[in-house]
Design a protein around this motif. Structure first.
Motif, short mmCIF file in Angstrom:
data_model
loop_
_atom_site.label_atom_id
_atom_site.label_comp_id
_atom_site.label_asym_id
_atom_site.label_seq_id
_atom_site.Cartn_x
_atom_site.Cartn_y
_atom_site.Cartn_z
N THR A 130 -12.01 93.31 57.25
CA THR A 130 -12.48 93.22 58.60
C THR A 130 -13.71 93.46 58.99
OG1 THR A 130 -9.95 93.12 59.16
CG2 THR A 130 -11.62 93.68 60.83
N PHE A 131 -14.11 94.97 58.36
CA PHE A 131 -15.35 95.34 58.50
C PHE A 131 -16.57 94.48 57.91
CE2 PHE A 131 -18.70 97.70 56.07
CZ PHE A 131 -19.77 98.12 57.01
N ILE A 132 -16.18 94.12 56.78
CA ILE A 132 -17.23 93.13 56.00
C ILE A 132 -17.34 91.74 57.09
CG2 ILE A 132 -17.62 91.62 54.00
CD1 ILE A 132 -16.37 94.08 52.34
N ILE A 133 -16.39 91.09 57.10
CA ILE A 133 -16.36 90.13 58.15
C ILE A 133 -17.09 90.08 59.29
CG2 ILE A 133 -15.03 88.28 59.23
CD1 ILE A 133 -13.22 88.47 56.98
N GLU A 134 -16.80 91.39 59.93
CA GLU A 134 -17.21 91.84 61.37
C GLU A 134 -18.79 92.14 61.28
OE1 GLU A 134 -16.86 94.19 65.45
OE2 GLU A 134 -15.97 95.20 63.31
N LYS A 135 -19.19 92.70 60.09
CA LYS A 135 -20.59 93.06 59.86
C LYS A 135 -21.47 91.86 59.68
CE LYS A 135 -23.54 96.60 59.20
NZ LYS A 135 -23.84 97.37 60.18
N SER A 136 -20.91 90.88 58.97
CA SER A 136 -21.37 89.75 58.54
C SER A 136 -21.77 88.75 59.69
CB SER A 136 -20.56 88.91 57.62
OG SER A 136 -20.73 89.65 56.24
N PHE A 137 -20.87 88.84 60.45
CA PHE A 137 -20.57 88.00 61.76
C PHE A 137 -21.69 88.49 62.62
CE2 PHE A 137 -19.23 87.27 66.20
CZ PHE A 137 -19.34 85.95 65.92
N LEU A 138 -21.87 89.74 62.99
CA LEU A 138 -22.71 90.30 63.74
C LEU A 138 -24.13 90.13 63.32
CD1 LEU A 138 -20.93 93.55 64.94
CD2 LEU A 138 -21.28 91.41 66.23
N LYS A 139 -24.34 90.16 62.07
CA LYS A 139 -25.72 90.01 61.44
C LYS A 139 -26.20 88.46 61.72
CE LYS A 139 -28.29 90.50 57.09
NZ LYS A 139 -28.23 90.83 55.64
N TYR A 140 -25.20 87.66 61.48
CA TYR A 140 -25.53 86.17 61.54
C TYR A 140 -25.85 85.87 62.95
CZ TYR A 140 -24.73 81.13 62.39
OH TYR A 140 -25.02 79.86 62.86
N TYR A 141 -24.96 86.65 64.06
CA TYR A 141 -25.02 86.36 65.42
C TYR A 141 -26.59 86.96 66.00
CZ TYR A 141 -24.16 86.78 70.41
OH TYR A 141 -24.35 86.52 72.04
N ASN A 142 -26.77 88.08 65.65
CA ASN A 142 -28.03 88.77 65.89
C ASN A 142 -29.19 87.85 65.33
OD1 ASN A 142 -26.70 90.87 67.21
ND2 ASN A 142 -27.03 92.20 65.22
N ASN A 143 -29.18 87.46 64.10
CA ASN A 143 -30.20 86.48 63.67
C ASN A 143 -30.16 85.21 64.70
OD1 ASN A 143 -30.92 88.21 61.66
ND2 ASN A 143 -29.68 87.02 60.02
N GLU A 144 -29.30 84.90 64.87
CA GLU A 144 -29.29 83.24 65.82
C GLU A 144 -29.75 83.73 67.03
OE1 GLU A 144 -28.04 80.27 65.57
OE2 GLU A 144 -28.29 80.74 63.31
N SER A 145 -29.55 84.85 67.57
CA SER A 145 -30.12 85.23 69.07
C SER A 145 -31.51 85.36 68.99
CB SER A 145 -29.59 86.82 69.27
OG SER A 145 -28.10 86.25 69.70
N ARG A 146 -32.22 86.25 67.74
CA ARG A 146 -33.64 86.17 67.58
C ARG A 146 -34.23 84.90 67.42
NH1 ARG A 146 -32.62 90.17 63.12
NH2 ARG A 146 -31.85 91.94 64.37
N PHE A 147 -33.52 83.75 66.71
CA PHE A 147 -34.00 82.66 66.57
C PHE A 147 -34.14 81.85 67.92
CE2 PHE A 147 -33.42 77.87 65.74
CZ PHE A 147 -34.36 77.83 64.88
N ARG A 148 -33.12 82.11 68.73
CA ARG A 148 -33.27 81.36 69.93
C ARG A 148 -34.33 82.04 71.07
NH1 ARG A 148 -27.70 82.29 71.08
NH2 ARG A 148 -26.57 81.20 69.36
N ILE A 149 -34.67 83.05 71.09
CA ILE A 149 -35.65 84.07 71.63
C ILE A 149 -36.90 83.46 71.21
CG2 ILE A 149 -36.58 86.06 72.05
CD1 ILE A 149 -33.89 87.09 72.14
N LYS A 150 -37.13 83.10 69.92
CA LYS A 150 -38.55 82.76 69.46
C LYS A 150 -38.70 81.56 69.92
CE LYS A 150 -38.83 85.77 65.54
NZ LYS A 150 -38.91 85.99 63.89
N GLN A 151 -37.85 80.53 69.87
CA GLN A 151 -37.85 79.32 70.42
C GLN A 151 -38.13 79.15 71.74
OE1 GLN A 151 -34.10 77.24 69.09
NE2 GLN A 151 -35.23 76.05 67.60
N GLN A 152 -37.60 79.80 72.46
CA GLN A 152 -37.85 79.76 74.00
C GLN A 152 -39.34 80.31 74.51
OE1 GLN A 152 -34.93 82.32 75.52
NE2 GLN A 152 -33.23 80.53 75.47
N LYS A 153 -40.01 81.06 73.70
CA LYS A 153 -41.20 81.64 73.83
C LYS A 153 -42.43 80.12 73.72
CE LYS A 153 -40.66 86.30 72.80
NZ LYS A 153 -41.15 87.23 72.20
#
Length: 134
Positions: A111-134
């Protein structure tokens, strides 16, 4: 209650349903229920401590699971009677098994590994969206 806690609570409820179903379906191995029990405890800890470091959540979850398992060695009449109830059986279990400790450890680790991977993916996606909006 913030959005993170609500998400953890919904996952917590889903795991309870899957855990109960795992005991009702005969071809599912019994250790899956113990695995899901540990996952449920992990998310329960996450509900109460959503912003704590992962190591705190892992250690507290393991501590709770192990304590409940070792509590099964205690055989006073009042706790035996409590274990005979539906809720007592689901929460406290029936008998101590070393293999349950392994299932708890595996469940919380995965569960820790899955959650950590999911959060890493989610954070990368959020950064990608922020860069696109600029």
């Amino acid at each position: 209650m913030n959005k993170t806690r609500i998400n953890y609570f919904l996952i917590f409820l889903s795991i309870i349903v899957f855990g109960i179903l795992s005991r009702k379906i005969p071809f599912i191995p019994l250790w899956i229920g113990d695995f899901l029990y540990a996952v449920m405890i992990y998310f329960l800890v996450r509900i109460f401590f959503p912003s704590k470091k992962f190591w705190f959540v892992i250690l507290l979850s393991l501590f709770i699971c192990y304590c409940i398992e070792f509590l099964q060695l205690y055989q006073a009449k009042w706790i035996i009677d409590l274990r005979k109830t539906l809720l007592g059986r689901y929460v406290l279990g029936q008998g101590f098994l070393w293999s349950d400790l392994l299932a708890y450890t595996f469940g919380i680790s995965l569960t820790f590994i899955i959650e950590k991977s999911f959060l890493k993916y989610y954070n990368n996606e959020s950064r990608f969206r922020i860069k696109q909006q600029k």
